[in-house]
Design a protein around this motif. Structure first.
Motif, short mmCIF file in Angstrom:
data_model
loop_
_atom_site.label_atom_id
_atom_site.label_comp_id
_atom_site.label_asym_id
_atom_site.label_seq_id
_atom_site.Cartn_x
_atom_site.Cartn_y
_atom_site.Cartn_z
N GLY A 1 -28.46 -0.13 -5.72
CA GLY A 1 -29.79 -0.01 -5.12
C GLY A 1 -30.03 -0.97 -3.98
O GLY A 1 -30.65 -0.62 -2.98
N LYS A 2 -29.52 -2.17 -4.10
CA LYS A 2 -29.72 -3.17 -3.05
C LYS A 2 -28.92 -2.87 -1.79
O LYS A 2 -29.18 -3.44 -0.73
N ILE A 3 -27.95 -1.96 -1.91
CA ILE A 3 -27.11 -1.62 -0.76
C ILE A 3 -27.62 -0.37 -0.05
O ILE A 3 -27.83 -0.36 1.16
N SER A 4 -27.81 0.71 -0.82
CA SER A 4 -28.18 2.00 -0.21
C SER A 4 -29.50 2.56 -0.72
O SER A 4 -29.98 3.56 -0.20
N GLY A 5 -30.06 1.94 -1.75
CA GLY A 5 -31.22 2.53 -2.41
C GLY A 5 -30.82 3.40 -3.58
O GLY A 5 -31.67 3.82 -4.35
N ALA A 6 -29.51 3.69 -3.70
CA ALA A 6 -28.97 4.49 -4.82
C ALA A 6 -29.73 5.80 -5.01
O ALA A 6 -30.28 6.06 -6.07
N HIS A 7 -29.71 6.64 -3.98
CA HIS A 7 -30.33 7.97 -4.11
C HIS A 7 -29.53 8.84 -5.07
O HIS A 7 -30.09 9.49 -5.95
N LEU A 8 -28.22 8.93 -4.84
CA LEU A 8 -27.28 9.68 -5.70
C LEU A 8 -27.62 11.16 -5.81
O LEU A 8 -27.10 11.86 -6.69
N ASN A 9 -28.45 11.66 -4.92
CA ASN A 9 -29.00 13.00 -5.08
C ASN A 9 -29.52 13.50 -3.73
O ASN A 9 -30.45 12.90 -3.17
N PRO A 10 -28.95 14.57 -3.17
CA PRO A 10 -29.44 15.07 -1.88
C PRO A 10 -30.92 15.43 -1.89
O PRO A 10 -31.60 15.28 -0.87
N ALA A 11 -31.43 15.91 -3.01
CA ALA A 11 -32.85 16.27 -3.08
C ALA A 11 -33.72 15.03 -2.90
O ALA A 11 -34.74 15.07 -2.19
N VAL A 12 -33.34 13.92 -3.53
CA VAL A 12 -34.09 12.67 -3.36
C VAL A 12 -34.00 12.19 -1.92
O VAL A 12 -35.00 11.77 -1.33
N THR A 13 -32.82 12.26 -1.34
CA THR A 13 -32.66 11.85 0.06
C THR A 13 -33.54 12.68 0.98
O THR A 13 -34.20 12.15 1.88
N ILE A 14 -33.59 14.00 0.75
CA ILE A 14 -34.42 14.86 1.59
C ILE A 14 -35.89 14.57 1.36
O ILE A 14 -36.69 14.56 2.31
N GLY A 15 -36.29 14.30 0.12
CA GLY A 15 -37.67 13.92 -0.14
C GLY A 15 -38.07 12.66 0.61
O GLY A 15 -39.18 12.55 1.16
N LEU A 16 -37.17 11.68 0.67
CA LEU A 16 -37.44 10.45 1.40
C LEU A 16 -37.40 10.69 2.92
O LEU A 16 -38.11 10.03 3.67
N LEU A 17 -36.57 11.63 3.33
CA LEU A 17 -36.50 11.96 4.76
C LEU A 17 -37.81 12.55 5.26
O LEU A 17 -38.33 12.13 6.31
N VAL B 1 -27.29 6.59 -14.27
CA VAL B 1 -28.23 6.46 -13.14
C VAL B 1 -28.84 5.06 -13.13
O VAL B 1 -28.92 4.40 -12.09
N MET B 2 -29.28 4.59 -14.29
CA MET B 2 -29.89 3.27 -14.38
C MET B 2 -28.94 2.18 -13.88
O MET B 2 -29.31 1.34 -13.04
N ILE B 3 -27.71 2.20 -14.36
CA ILE B 3 -26.74 1.18 -13.97
C ILE B 3 -26.43 1.26 -12.48
O ILE B 3 -26.36 0.23 -11.79
N CYS B 4 -26.27 2.48 -11.96
CA CYS B 4 -25.96 2.64 -10.54
C CYS B 4 -27.11 2.14 -9.66
O CYS B 4 -26.86 1.58 -8.58
N ILE B 5 -28.34 2.33 -10.10
CA ILE B 5 -29.47 1.83 -9.32
C ILE B 5 -29.44 0.31 -9.27
O ILE B 5 -29.66 -0.30 -8.21
N TYR B 6 -29.15 -0.33 -10.40
CA TYR B 6 -29.10 -1.79 -10.40
C TYR B 6 -27.90 -2.32 -9.61
O TYR B 6 -27.96 -3.40 -9.03
N VAL B 7 -26.80 -1.57 -9.57
CA VAL B 7 -25.61 -2.01 -8.86
C VAL B 7 -25.70 -1.70 -7.37
O VAL B 7 -25.45 -2.57 -6.52
N PHE C 1 -22.82 4.46 2.88
CA PHE C 1 -22.05 5.68 2.61
C PHE C 1 -21.16 5.48 1.39
O PHE C 1 -21.14 6.31 0.47
N PHE C 2 -20.45 4.36 1.36
CA PHE C 2 -19.54 4.09 0.25
C PHE C 2 -20.29 3.88 -1.05
O PHE C 2 -19.86 4.32 -2.12
N ALA C 3 -21.45 3.22 -0.97
CA ALA C 3 -22.26 3.00 -2.17
C ALA C 3 -22.76 4.33 -2.74
O ALA C 3 -22.74 4.55 -3.97
N GLU C 4 -23.22 5.24 -1.87
CA GLU C 4 -23.68 6.54 -2.34
C GLU C 4 -22.54 7.37 -2.91
O GLU C 4 -22.70 8.07 -3.91
N LEU C 5 -21.38 7.27 -2.27
CA LEU C 5 -20.21 8.01 -2.76
C LEU C 5 -19.83 7.50 -4.15
O LEU C 5 -19.64 8.29 -5.08
#
Length: 255
Positions: free
Chosen positions: A70-86, A62-68, A9-13
């Motif tokens: 990504g290992k914690i939350s997957g770095a979706h950063l986007n409700p549409a991406v989260t829903i696509g994965l859901l 986006v690139m930096i956040c994914i590398y930072v 949660f904190f990583a996505e926030l």
């Protein structure tokens, strides 16, 4: 929340906060510079170069956040991406709710901090980087553009981040540059949100801080991206299924 989902949660926030602060910040600064020169909007002075600069701010963030993150939350950063994965069962329903709430909160905080850094002109002139259709672009055209942009983004996410056969280490740069490419092309048409949280944060803060009320456009940036992500996720899952080429994991569970 379990300890694990708290960290996600904190990583996505945080990730969405940085995305909105730096990405929309680039748009706001561009508008402030343009206004100081006596022009209006993005592009009159720098042309496509303005959109390239804004696109790079979003894409690099986006690139930096994914590398930072990504290992914690997957770095979706986007409700549409989260829903696509859901819908393709790559994230649990409960986790997806936490992710989306975190993304929306992060986006709102990003817009608020942008106001605190730049002051009232960030709202009155820059509109906090809020997205809206360009001149001559209809409601449905804008929604379709957001659909296509998010479809492309989600296909890349599935191919480079979710697929177990993807080359490791390239997800950040691939997804970041995809975001940048979409913004360069669609920026003048729709603002190229391709992310409901990225639009929601500036809209809410604009409303609370005395800026423009653009909520009538919000369905463009909600329906278009979500449908685009869902269609792309299913399309990639279809391509991957029984192909012998790729295998889709369950990467974002808590096990």
């Amino acid at each position: 929340m379990t300890c694990n989902i708290r960290k996600k949660f904190f990583a996505e926030l945080l990730g969405t906060f940085f995305l909105v602060f730096f990405g929309t910040g680039a748009a706001v600064v561009t508008l402030l510079i343009t206004d100081a020169a006596g022009a209006t909007g993005i592009g009159p002075l720098g042309g496509l170069g303005d959109w390239i600069a804004i696109a790079l701010a979003f894409g690099l963030t986006v690139m930096i956040c994914i590398y930072v993150f990504g290992k914690i939350s997957g770095a979706h950063l986007n409700p549409a991406v989260t829903i696509g994965l859901l819908v393709t069962k790559n994230i649990a329903l409960v986790d997806s709710i936490y992710y989306i709430v975190a993304q929306v909160i992060g986006a709102c905080l990003g817009s608020l901090c942008l106001f605190l850094c730049l002051g009232a002109p960030a709202v009155t002139i820059g509109g906090l980087g809020a997205t809206a259709p360009g001149l001559g672009v209809s409601y449905l055209q804008a929604m379709f553009a957001e659909f296509l942009g998010t479809f492309f983004l989600m296909m890349v996410v599935m191919g480079v981040a979710v697929d177990k056969k993807a080359e490791p280490g390239f997800a950040g740069i691939s997804i970041g540059m995809t975001v940048a490419a979409v913004i360069v092309v669609l920026g003048a048409f729709t603002g190229a949100s391709i992310n409901p949280a990225r639009t929601f944060g500036p809209y809410l803060m604009d409303m609370l801080l005395g800026g423009a009320n653009l909520w009538a456009y919000f369905p463009i940036y909600l329906v278009g991206p979500i449908l685009g992500a869902i269609c792309a996720a299913f399309a990639y899952a279809y391509l991957a299924k029984d192909s012998g080429v790729c295998e889709l994991p369950q990467p974002f569970n808590d096990e």
